[in-house]
Design an enzyme around this catalytic site. Sequence first.
Site, PDB file in Angstrom:
ATOM      1  N   LYS A  47       0.833  -1.206   0.000  1.00 22.55           N
ATOM      2  CA  LYS A  47       0.000   0.000   0.000  1.00 22.55           C
ATOM      3  C   LYS A  47       0.873   1.263   0.000  1.00 22.55           C
ATOM      4  O   LYS A  47       2.064   1.200   0.306  1.00 22.55           O
ATOM      5  CB  LYS A  47      -0.921  -0.019   1.219  1.00 22.55           C
ATOM      6  N   ARG A 145     -11.022  -0.560  14.104  1.00 23.04           N
ATOM      7  CA  ARG A 145     -10.935   0.119  12.819  1.00 23.04           C
ATOM      8  C   ARG A 145     -11.995  -0.489  11.904  1.00 23.04           C
ATOM      9  O   ARG A 145     -13.141  -0.074  11.959  1.00 23.04           O
ATOM     10  CB  ARG A 145      -9.504  -0.019  12.253  1.00 23.04           C
ATOM     11  N   HIS A 174      -5.923  -7.581  12.971  1.00 24.67           N
ATOM     12  CA  HIS A 174      -4.778  -6.654  12.915  1.00 24.67           C
ATOM     13  C   HIS A 174      -4.439  -6.167  14.314  1.00 24.67           C
ATOM     14  O   HIS A 174      -5.317  -5.825  15.092  1.00 24.67           O
ATOM     15  CB  HIS A 174      -5.133  -5.470  12.005  1.00 24.67           C
ATOM     16  N   ARG A 230       2.033 -10.608   7.312  1.00 26.02           N
ATOM     17  CA  ARG A 230       1.837  -9.446   6.425  1.00 26.02           C
ATOM     18  C   ARG A 230       2.872  -8.356   6.716  1.00 26.02           C
ATOM     19  O   ARG A 230       2.561  -7.331   7.303  1.00 26.02           O
ATOM     20  CB  ARG A 230       0.435  -8.866   6.626  1.00 26.02           C
ATOM     21  N   TYR A 274      14.043  31.485   5.086  1.00 25.60           N
ATOM     22  CA  TYR A 274      12.807  32.127   5.549  1.00 25.60           C
ATOM     23  C   TYR A 274      12.792  32.298   7.065  1.00 25.60           C
ATOM     24  O   TYR A 274      13.189  31.390   7.796  1.00 25.60           O
ATOM     25  CB  TYR A 274      11.597  31.269   5.177  1.00 25.60           C
ATOM     26  N   CYS A 321      13.016  24.849   2.822  1.00 23.22           N
ATOM     27  CA  CYS A 321      12.088  25.481   1.876  1.00 23.22           C
ATOM     28  C   CYS A 321      11.310  24.407   1.125  1.00 23.22           C
ATOM     29  O   CYS A 321      11.513  23.215   1.337  1.00 23.22           O
ATOM     30  CB  CYS A 321      12.851  26.345   0.878  1.00 23.22           C
ATOM     31  N   MET A 322      10.436  24.835   0.208  1.00 23.04           N
ATOM     32  CA  MET A 322       9.636  23.873  -0.543  1.00 23.04           C
ATOM     33  C   MET A 322      10.508  23.003  -1.452  1.00 23.04           C
ATOM     34  O   MET A 322      10.279  21.800  -1.569  1.00 23.04           O
ATOM     35  CB  MET A 322       8.567  24.592  -1.383  1.00 23.04           C
ATOM     36  N   ASP A 323      11.533  23.623  -2.065  1.00 24.72           N
ATOM     37  CA  ASP A 323      12.311  22.915  -3.079  1.00 24.72           C
ATOM     38  C   ASP A 323      13.804  22.858  -2.788  1.00 24.72           C
ATOM     39  O   ASP A 323      14.550  22.266  -3.562  1.00 24.72           O
ATOM     40  CB  ASP A 323      12.149  23.606  -4.444  1.00 24.72           C
TER      41      ASP A 323
HETATM   42  C1  LIG Z   1      -0.277  -1.734   6.788  1.00 23.81           C
HETATM   43  C2  LIG Z   1      -0.780  -3.041   7.222  1.00 23.81           C
HETATM   44  C3  LIG Z   1       0.113  -4.105   7.445  1.00 23.81           C
HETATM   45  C4  LIG Z   1       1.619  -3.946   7.427  1.00 23.81           C
HETATM   46  O1  LIG Z   1       2.041  -3.285   8.605  1.00 23.81           O
HETATM   47  P1  LIG Z   1       3.575  -3.129   8.983  1.00 23.81           P
HETATM   48  O2  LIG Z   1       3.572  -2.614  10.359  1.00 23.81           O
HETATM   49  O3  LIG Z   1       4.146  -2.155   7.992  1.00 23.81           O
HETATM   50  O4  LIG Z   1       4.199  -4.468   8.843  1.00 23.81           O
HETATM   51  C5  LIG Z   1      -0.422  -5.339   7.747  1.00 23.81           C
HETATM   52  N1  LIG Z   1      -1.757  -5.519   7.831  1.00 23.81           N
HETATM   53  C6  LIG Z   1      -2.651  -4.513   7.643  1.00 23.81           C
HETATM   54  C7  LIG Z   1      -4.110  -4.782   7.758  1.00 23.81           C
HETATM   55  C8  LIG Z   1      -2.189  -3.240   7.340  1.00 23.81           C
HETATM   56  O5  LIG Z   1      -3.064  -2.246   7.182  1.00 23.81           O
END
Ligand SMILES: *Cc1c(COP(=O)(O)O)cnc(C)c1O
Length: 386
Positions: A47, A145, A174, A230, A274, A321-323
Site C-alpha cells: 500500500k 478500525r 490486525h 503481512r 525564511y 524550503c519547498m524545493d
Molecule cells: C499496513 C498493514 C500491514 C503492514 O504493517 P507493517 O507494520 O508495515 O508491517 C499489515 N496488515 C494490515 C491490515 C495493514 O493495514
Amino acid sequence: MVLNQPTLQVQDIVRPTHVEVNLTRLTENYQAIRAGVGAAAIMPVLKANGYGHGLVPVAQHLQTLGVPYLGVAFLEEGIMLRQAGIHTPILVMGGIIGNQVPHFLHYDLTLTASSLEKLTQIEQVAAQLGKRATVHLKIDTGMERIGVHYYSAGELLHAAAASSHCEVEGIYSHFANSDNPDLSSARLQLARFKAVLAQAEQVGLRPRYRHIANSGAILQLPESHLDMVRPGLLFYGVYPDETIPRTITVRPALTWKSRVVYFKVVQPGHPVSYGSTWQADHPVRLITVPVGYGDGYFRAMSGQAELLVRGRRYPVVGRICMDQLMVNIEWETAYNGDEVILLGEQDGQQISCNELARWANTIPYEILTNINTRVPRIYAADSART
Ligand SMILES: *Cc1c(COP(=O)(O)O)cnc(C)c1O
C-alpha cells in the site's frame, strides 16, 4: 550498482533528487523474513506506493520471486497492479465502499468481508454476475478500525459458511500494539483471534490463510505467525521501533539522494532562509541542496536534520524550503555536483529512517510514504552477488 532501466538515467540528470530502490535488498529481506517465520506464507504489503518504493516495480519484482500473496489498502491499488500485468493473488485490506464489488470481481482481487452486510453485498453481486468471490473475513480483536468484533463474529461466520458464491480463503485481524516492547495488548488480541478461529471451525470454516502478524508481531510474537504474515515496513528493511528485538535481520532498500547545487560563504550577521531563524557567529561554507518539503522532506525537521556529503554528516540550517535547503559544512570541502544522501548510506556512514522520524517527530512509516511522486524512483540491483 547497475541501473536496469537506462532511460531513467536521463531523469537522474534532469532531477538530481531521486530515490534509488535496491531490489536485491528487497529479495534478501523477503528471504530473511521467510526464514524467520517457518511454514507461514508471506504477503508483502504494498500500500501507499509500496511504502514509497513504487507500487508496480516492487510488485513486479516480488512476482518474479514467486510470492504467494500481495496486500494493498485500496481497490485502486489492486487495479493498478492488475493493469500492470501482476497476476499474483492480491488482498485489498480496506473496507468496501459503494458499488465497488463488481470491480473486485472483474480484476480478480480478494475482498475483505468486514461485516455481515458487506459479505451479503459480495454474495449478491457475485450471484448476479455468476462469479465466485474470494474473500478474507476481517475480525476486529482490538484495533476498532474495520472488522466485525470478536465478541459478535458468530453471524458473519455462519453466513460465510453458508455462502455459495464466496470462497472464504482467509480470516484475519490486525494488531494495534505489536511494535510495543509491552506485548500484553498483542497477546490479548491474539487470544481473542484464536477464539474466533475455533468458533469458525465449529461452523465448518477452516480457511487456508489465518493471519494477523504485521512487522512488529513478525519480530516479537512468533506464535502469531499462523498461516501467513503481512510484513510492510520490515520487508522494506526498516524496524517499526528501535527498542524491540531485531530477531530478523533486514536492511533498508531505499536511498534518497540529491546533489550539491550551490556553494557559498556566509558571513556572521547574515541569517539563512525564511524567517531568518539561523545565523553563524563566524564565516561558514553553506551548500544548497535541491530538495524540500515539496518533495516530502518535512519542514518540521528544520534545525534538526543532518545529511551526508563526502561521507560526513552535516546539519541542515535555517528553515527547509519547498524545493531547497541549506547545509552548514563549516570550513570543510564540497563541490557543486557532489552526491548528498538524505536517507541511506555513504562511505560507511548512515542516515536512518528512524532518525528522520525522530527529527520530524513522526514514525518511519510516514517518512517513507511521504516521499512524493515528484521524486523519481530508480531501480537498481547489486551487480555482484556473493
Ligand atoms: C499496513 C498493514 C500491514 C503492514 O504493517 P507493517 O507494520 O508495515 O508491517 C499489515 N496488515 C494490515 C491490515 C495493514 O493495514
